[in-house]
Design an enzyme around this catalytic site. Structure first.
Site, PDB file in Angstrom:
ATOM      1  N   ASP A 115       0.145   5.442   1.207  1.00 35.24           N
ATOM      2  CA  ASP A 115      -0.325   6.049   1.776  1.00 35.24           C
ATOM      3  C   ASP A 115      -0.489   5.462   3.610  1.00 35.24           C
ATOM      4  O   ASP A 115      -1.055   4.410   3.655  1.00 35.24           O
ATOM      5  CB  ASP A 115      -1.414   6.721   2.025  1.00 35.24           C
ATOM      6  CG  ASP A 115      -1.756   7.668   0.698  1.00 35.24           C
ATOM      7  OD1 ASP A 115      -1.308   8.849   0.209  1.00 35.24           O
ATOM      8  OD2 ASP A 115      -1.793   6.849  -0.568  1.00 35.24           O
ATOM      9  N   ASP A 131       1.192  -1.460  -0.071  1.00 33.64           N
ATOM     10  CA  ASP A 131       0.177   0.270   0.202  1.00 33.64           C
ATOM     11  C   ASP A 131       0.961   1.193  -0.258  1.00 33.64           C
ATOM     12  O   ASP A 131       1.956   1.392   0.115  1.00 33.64           O
ATOM     13  CB  ASP A 131      -0.961  -0.074   1.075  1.00 33.64           C
ATOM     14  CG  ASP A 131      -1.771   1.121   1.718  1.00 33.64           C
ATOM     15  OD1 ASP A 131      -2.157   1.648   0.418  1.00 33.64           O
ATOM     16  OD2 ASP A 131      -1.622   1.703   2.692  1.00 33.64           O
ATOM     17  N   ASP A 162      -1.318  -0.872   6.010  1.00 34.97           N
ATOM     18  CA  ASP A 162      -2.022  -0.578   7.688  1.00 34.97           C
ATOM     19  C   ASP A 162      -3.758  -0.204   7.833  1.00 34.97           C
ATOM     20  O   ASP A 162      -3.641   0.484   8.614  1.00 34.97           O
ATOM     21  CB  ASP A 162      -1.110   0.730   7.170  1.00 34.97           C
ATOM     22  CG  ASP A 162      -1.943   2.079   6.768  1.00 34.97           C
ATOM     23  OD1 ASP A 162      -2.329   1.937   5.735  1.00 34.97           O
ATOM     24  OD2 ASP A 162      -2.354   3.405   7.141  1.00 34.97           O
TER      25      ASP A 162
END
Length: 227
Positions: free
Chosen positions: A10, A8, A176
């Site tokens: 961001d 991922d 995250d």
């Protein structure tokens, strides 16, 4: 088979929250709000970092809800202006997380294919990665609008795996958030979540296959999960 690690963006590879919050606040400042509503709507780059990495619509809805002005119409009307504001200043404060570049380079040296699967619009993700000087480290980059679907649908993940020459049967997703965790589960691959994102140790409640507190721990965790 080439083992593969998909990231991922961001909150995982890069700390983008401050620039995202700034773009949202540009919109709140331009809206027809009272001064009191505007003060309530504006996001804080520290306390609202977790909101920021969940995307533009989440930022708009959070601020408008706090101001008592939440509506689908306002969110729809200001989503594109938010994207425009962000595109014009997406690399002012954004940095790669400590150890991220070195860890990706190590994976490549060790024979892993690496790519990115993000719910950020693809053009912005490309622009950001090039601005940070790291785009060439990744064999693929799949954004929110590359395909008709986005995470947690598995299609973007598989496109990222295929695009960097990895094996679907020996891949994992580093992220995250619950979205990343669900994507990995939907695909039947391991999920590895970072605890240095705005969500912090909260990701452990999702019971991912592994967590890391720093990118220095990535290589060992990847070997344990996919060899």
């Amino acid at each position: 088979m080439t083992p593969c690690v998909i990231f991922d963006l961001d909150g995982t590879l890069a700390d983008t929250s401050t620039d995202l919050v700034a773009a949202a606040n540009v919109c709140f400042d331009a809206m027809e709000l009272t001064d009191a509503e505007r003060r309530l709507a504006r996001l804080d780059p520290v306390s609202d970092a977790g909101v920021a990495v969940r995307g533009g619509r989440r930022m708009l809805s959070t601020g408008l809800e706090r101001a008592g002005r939440l509506s689908d119409e306002l969110i729809d009307a200001w989503y594109q202006p938010l994207l425009d504001a962000y595109a014009g200043a997406l690399d002012v404060h954004t940095v790669m997380y400590p150890g991220a570049v070195e860890s990706v380079e190590r994976l490549r040296r060790d024979g892993y294919a690496v790519g990115i699967c993000t719910n950020k619009p693809a053009a912005m993700a490309e622009q950001l990665m090039r601005s940070l000087g790291v785009r060439d480290l990744f064999g693929s980059l799949i954004g929110a609008d590359t395909l008709p679907t986005r995470k947690p649908d598995v299609a973007p993940l598989w496109a990222a795996v295929d695009g960097c020459g990895g094996s679907r049967g020996a891949s994992l997703l580093v992220g995250d958030s619950d979205t990343d965790h669900k994507t990995a589960r939907n695909a039947g691959v391991p999920s590895l979540l970072v605890t240095f994102s705005p969500e912090g140790d909260g990701v452990k409640a999702l019971e991912p296959d592994a967590t890391i507190d720093h990118f220095d721990e990535l290589a060992e965790a990847v070997r344990r999960l996919i060899g």
